[in-house]
Motif scaffolding. Structure first.
Motif, PDB file in Angstrom:
ATOM      1  N   GLY A   1      51.779  30.948 -15.014  1.00  0.00           N
ATOM      2  CA  GLY A   1      51.639  31.329 -13.606  1.00  0.00           C
ATOM      3  C   GLY A   1      50.350  32.088 -13.382  1.00  0.00           C
ATOM      4  O   GLY A   1      49.271  31.625 -13.759  1.00  0.00           O
ATOM      5  N   ALA A   2      50.467  33.287 -12.773  1.00  0.00           N
ATOM      6  CA  ALA A   2      49.283  34.097 -12.436  1.00  0.00           C
ATOM      7  C   ALA A   2      48.392  34.274 -13.662  1.00  0.00           C
ATOM      8  O   ALA A   2      48.868  34.500 -14.770  1.00  0.00           O
ATOM      9  CB  ALA A   2      49.723  35.448 -11.897  1.00  0.00           C
TER      10      ALA A   2
ATOM     11  N   VAL B   1      49.941  25.088  -6.632  1.00  0.00           N
ATOM     12  CA  VAL B   1      48.887  24.941  -7.645  1.00  0.00           C
ATOM     13  C   VAL B   1      49.587  24.845  -8.992  1.00  0.00           C
ATOM     14  O   VAL B   1      50.435  25.683  -9.307  1.00  0.00           O
ATOM     15  CB  VAL B   1      47.933  26.153  -7.645  1.00  0.00           C
ATOM     16  CG1 VAL B   1      46.882  26.005  -8.748  1.00  0.00           C
ATOM     17  CG2 VAL B   1      47.253  26.309  -6.297  1.00  0.00           C
ATOM     18  N   ASP B   2      49.274  23.824  -9.749  1.00  0.00           N
ATOM     19  CA  ASP B   2      49.909  23.654 -11.060  1.00  0.00           C
ATOM     20  C   ASP B   2      48.860  23.575 -12.168  1.00  0.00           C
ATOM     21  O   ASP B   2      47.701  23.225 -11.924  1.00  0.00           O
ATOM     22  CB  ASP B   2      50.756  22.373 -11.091  1.00  0.00           C
ATOM     23  CG  ASP B   2      52.116  22.567 -10.437  1.00  0.00           C
ATOM     24  OD1 ASP B   2      52.763  23.593 -10.697  1.00  0.00           O
ATOM     25  OD2 ASP B   2      52.532  21.682  -9.662  1.00  0.00           O
TER      26      ASP B   2
ATOM     27  N   ARG C   1      55.603  23.654 -12.916  1.00  0.00           N
ATOM     28  CA  ARG C   1      56.205  22.901 -11.805  1.00  0.00           C
ATOM     29  C   ARG C   1      56.690  23.883 -10.743  1.00  0.00           C
ATOM     30  O   ARG C   1      57.869  23.949 -10.417  1.00  0.00           O
ATOM     31  CB  ARG C   1      57.338  22.009 -12.319  1.00  0.00           C
ATOM     32  CG  ARG C   1      56.844  20.797 -13.116  1.00  0.00           C
ATOM     33  CD  ARG C   1      57.989  19.897 -13.566  1.00  0.00           C
ATOM     34  NE  ARG C   1      57.520  18.621 -14.079  1.00  0.00           N
ATOM     35  CZ  ARG C   1      57.114  18.406 -15.330  1.00  0.00           C
ATOM     36  NH1 ARG C   1      57.092  19.404 -16.203  1.00  0.00           N
ATOM     37  NH2 ARG C   1      56.704  17.205 -15.705  1.00  0.00           N
ATOM     38  N   TRP C   2      55.738  24.641 -10.197  1.00  0.00           N
ATOM     39  CA  TRP C   2      56.095  25.701  -9.243  1.00  0.00           C
ATOM     40  C   TRP C   2      56.663  25.146  -7.940  1.00  0.00           C
ATOM     41  O   TRP C   2      57.497  25.781  -7.296  1.00  0.00           O
ATOM     42  CB  TRP C   2      54.865  26.579  -8.958  1.00  0.00           C
ATOM     43  CG  TRP C   2      54.464  27.388 -10.148  1.00  0.00           C
ATOM     44  CD1 TRP C   2      53.376  27.183 -10.953  1.00  0.00           C
ATOM     45  CD2 TRP C   2      55.151  28.514 -10.703  1.00  0.00           C
ATOM     46  NE1 TRP C   2      53.342  28.122 -11.961  1.00  0.00           N
ATOM     47  CE2 TRP C   2      54.419  28.944 -11.832  1.00  0.00           C
ATOM     48  CE3 TRP C   2      56.312  29.203 -10.351  1.00  0.00           C
ATOM     49  CZ2 TRP C   2      54.813  30.047 -12.610  1.00  0.00           C
ATOM     50  CZ3 TRP C   2      56.702  30.288 -11.129  1.00  0.00           C
ATOM     51  CH2 TRP C   2      55.962  30.691 -12.238  1.00  0.00           C
TER      52      TRP C   2
ATOM     53  N   VAL D   1      61.082  29.568  -6.114  1.00  0.00           N
ATOM     54  CA  VAL D   1      59.703  29.855  -5.708  1.00  0.00           C
ATOM     55  C   VAL D   1      59.225  28.862  -4.638  1.00  0.00           C
ATOM     56  O   VAL D   1      58.718  29.241  -3.602  1.00  0.00           O
ATOM     57  CB  VAL D   1      58.723  29.823  -6.910  1.00  0.00           C
ATOM     58  CG1 VAL D   1      57.360  30.350  -6.482  1.00  0.00           C
ATOM     59  CG2 VAL D   1      59.252  30.629  -8.076  1.00  0.00           C
ATOM     60  N   GLN D   2      59.376  27.559  -4.927  1.00  0.00           N
ATOM     61  CA  GLN D   2      59.032  26.493  -3.984  1.00  0.00           C
ATOM     62  C   GLN D   2      57.535  26.428  -3.647  1.00  0.00           C
ATOM     63  O   GLN D   2      57.153  26.151  -2.517  1.00  0.00           O
ATOM     64  CB  GLN D   2      59.831  26.651  -2.675  1.00  0.00           C
ATOM     65  CG  GLN D   2      61.302  26.879  -2.880  1.00  0.00           C
ATOM     66  CD  GLN D   2      62.144  25.657  -2.561  1.00  0.00           C
ATOM     67  OE1 GLN D   2      61.679  24.698  -1.982  1.00  0.00           O
ATOM     68  NE2 GLN D   2      63.393  25.692  -2.955  1.00  0.00           N
ATOM     69  N   GLY D   3      56.700  26.725  -4.634  1.00  0.00           N
ATOM     70  CA  GLY D   3      55.253  26.667  -4.419  1.00  0.00           C
ATOM     71  C   GLY D   3      54.546  27.735  -5.215  1.00  0.00           C
ATOM     72  O   GLY D   3      55.112  28.312  -6.151  1.00  0.00           O
ATOM     73  N   SER D   4      53.296  28.024  -4.845  1.00  0.00           N
ATOM     74  CA  SER D   4      52.509  28.977  -5.629  1.00  0.00           C
ATOM     75  C   SER D   4      52.055  30.189  -4.827  1.00  0.00           C
ATOM     76  O   SER D   4      52.330  31.316  -5.189  1.00  0.00           O
ATOM     77  CB  SER D   4      51.290  28.276  -6.230  1.00  0.00           C
ATOM     78  OG  SER D   4      51.702  27.220  -7.079  1.00  0.00           O
TER      79      SER D   4
END
Length: 492
Positions: free
Chosen positions: A61-62, A304-305, A413-414, A420-423
């Motif tokens: 992630g971050a 963003v992946d 796979r955010w 989460v459903q996204g980034s």
């Protein structure tokens, strides 16, 4: 703090940076009845530090500390000695896709582009985006999307007459999509100036513990048992009209998916904007005010992946920091972007949204590809083996090098993560950045319901920060902000 305040019940929904910062601030201020409800087994939210390949960490992630001056996470990391040595850090002091002489740019046909050609285009791109970020756009450009503004401005440049340089410009736009979490044709050119970039640049300077080491500091500040894991919230019943029926001392009821009911005085909601988009209309009783529902709907939440490729041996040159892919016709070409809406043609060429493959600190045989937007969401539905195979074919066809098959693949796979459903958040074209403030406003509003107990439902998370949305420090500061709101309320 008096005994009444100390015994005040506070529930925090979500154990990402916003939730942990809120809880840690409240505990430090003397509140003794603070609970965090976390839907996952894992804490950290969109921070996800792993060790999938070797004993060294990968950030699924971050990844970045966005600036140093005024960044509480940078300060925390510095105080706790979590940063790498200054010499090593200086090499990492770069934007996610800032171009260095160590980036190799390849055309679709296999031709390698000269550093000078790439630099010319990237310098112009940087100058144009800086105008938007520094709110120096001309009036005629302020009404455009970021993508349209960049296209119009580039067309006025002598560089636009060169085919190669036009293709590099498309690569620049695709790279910028990684920062914006959306196609640039969806992003507002004028509102982006509200985002404040802290001095010091993007800084990938965390030591071997990665972002998890900063999370651990916050976790240590919380008493044992503060976090209830695997506890997803189903609904939040709050007393907007001062209903007599509810127990006076605890006007809020948090109902969990496991049927646990928690009565509380205040709840700080730190779930992602993606989750709010899906659940806000059903999660709150009574319903959220229109201004807040509108803000949730209008603000954008993009994906963003990362695609990590672990090879058994290194096949790229020692001085190569990244292999960048320049397409003849890429997905951030306006004509392609618009035309591909028809019949979902973009799904067939999802891989064209990958900017390139960057080297990864402490992993000499790992490359990381970045992909955004609708193409990222489509990629998430594919098998790891198909994604890995596609990436290897791209590397072979663009470079002409002898690229071995990939040994292991790790994909984020955010977009399909239900919690989460996204980034992260972006401000769409024709939307005002003030929607962040509407999202952050606590409930009930004093003006609307003066007889209700105040500050029953508070909101934190990167999407609620006008100047630091998208960032970990934005999330952290928003959690501190809502904790401070309660601390101030009880200090009167």
């Amino acid at each position: 703090m008096n005994t009444v305040s100390r015994d005040t019940k506070i529930v925090v929904v979500g154990a990402g940076f916003a939730g942990l910062a809120a809880a840690a601030s409240l505990v430090q201020a003397g509140f003794q009845n603070v609970k965090i409800l976390e839907a996952k087994e894992r804490v950290g939210g969109r921070v996800c530090t792993m060790k999938p390949f070797t004993e060294n960490i990968i950030e699924l992630g971050a990844n970045w500390i966005h600036g140093q001056e005024g960044n509480p996470l940078y300060q925390l990391a510095k105080e706790q000695d979590l940063l790498v040595e200054a010499i090593a850090a200086s090499k990492m002091m770069c934007l996610p896709h800032s171009v260095t002489p160590r980036d190799y740019f390849f055309m679709e046909g296999g031709k390698q582009l000269s550093t000078n050609t790439v630099d010319r285009v990237c310098s112009l791109f940087s100058k144009l985006t800086s105008k938007a970020f520094e709110s120096e756009l001309e009036d005629k450009h302020r009404v455009l999307s970021l993508g349209d503004y960049l296209d119009v401005s580039f067309a006025e440049s002598p560089l636009a007459t060169s085919e190669d340089e036009s293709k590099i410009f498309e690569w620049c736009k695709r790279s910028e999509c990684t920062d914006e979490a959306a196609s640039l044709y969806e992003v507002s050119a004028s509102q982006i100036g509200y985002y404040i970039a802290l001095e010091g640049g993007f800084f990938n300077s965390l030591g071997p513990g990665g972002y998890q080491a900063i999370l651990d500091i916050l976790l240590k500040a919380l008493p044992s048992g503060t976090i209830l894991r695997n506890t997803e919230v189903k609904s939040i019943q709050w007393d907007s009209k001062g209903d007599e029926g509810k127990e006076e001392n605890h006007p809020v009821r948090v109902i969990c998916e496991n049927d646990q009911i928690i009565e509380t005085d205040h709840v700080i909601v730190t779930v992602s904007l993606g989750v709010l988009k899906q659940k806000a209309r059903t999660m709150f009783e009574p319903a959220l005010p229109k201004s807040k529902l509108d803000a949730i709907e209008r603000l954008g939440f993009g994906t963003v992946d990362k695609i990590f490729l672990y090879f058994s041996e290194r096949f790229w040159p020692e001085d190569c920091a990244g292999i960048q892919l320049v397409w003849d016709k890429g997905p951030e070409d306006k004509a392609i972007y618009s035309r591909q809406d028809e019949e979902d043609a973009w799904k067939e060429t999802w891989f064209k949204k990958i900017c390139g493959f960057d080297t990864v600190a402490r992993h000499p045989t790992v490359l990381c590809g970045w992909i955004t937007g609708r193409e990222a969401l489509h990629m998430e539905t594919l098998q790891d083996s198909e994604i890995g195979g596609t990436c290897v074919r791209l590397l072979r066809s663009f470079t002409g090098w002898s690229v071995p098959d990939v040994s292991q693949v790790l994909i984020s796979r955010w977009g399909h993560d239900p919690h989460v459903q996204g980034s992260y958040t972006f401000v769409p074209h024709c939307v005002n950045v003030k929607e962040h403030e509407a999202l952050a406003a606590p409930l009930p509003s004093f003006s609307q319901v003066p007889e209700s107990k105040p500050l029953q439902v508070l909101f934190a998370g990167e999407a609620t920060h006008v100047n630091f949305y998208t960032t970990t420090h934005g999330a952290y500061l928003s959690g501190v902000r809502e904790a401070q709101r309660l601390i101030n309320h009880y200090s009167h």
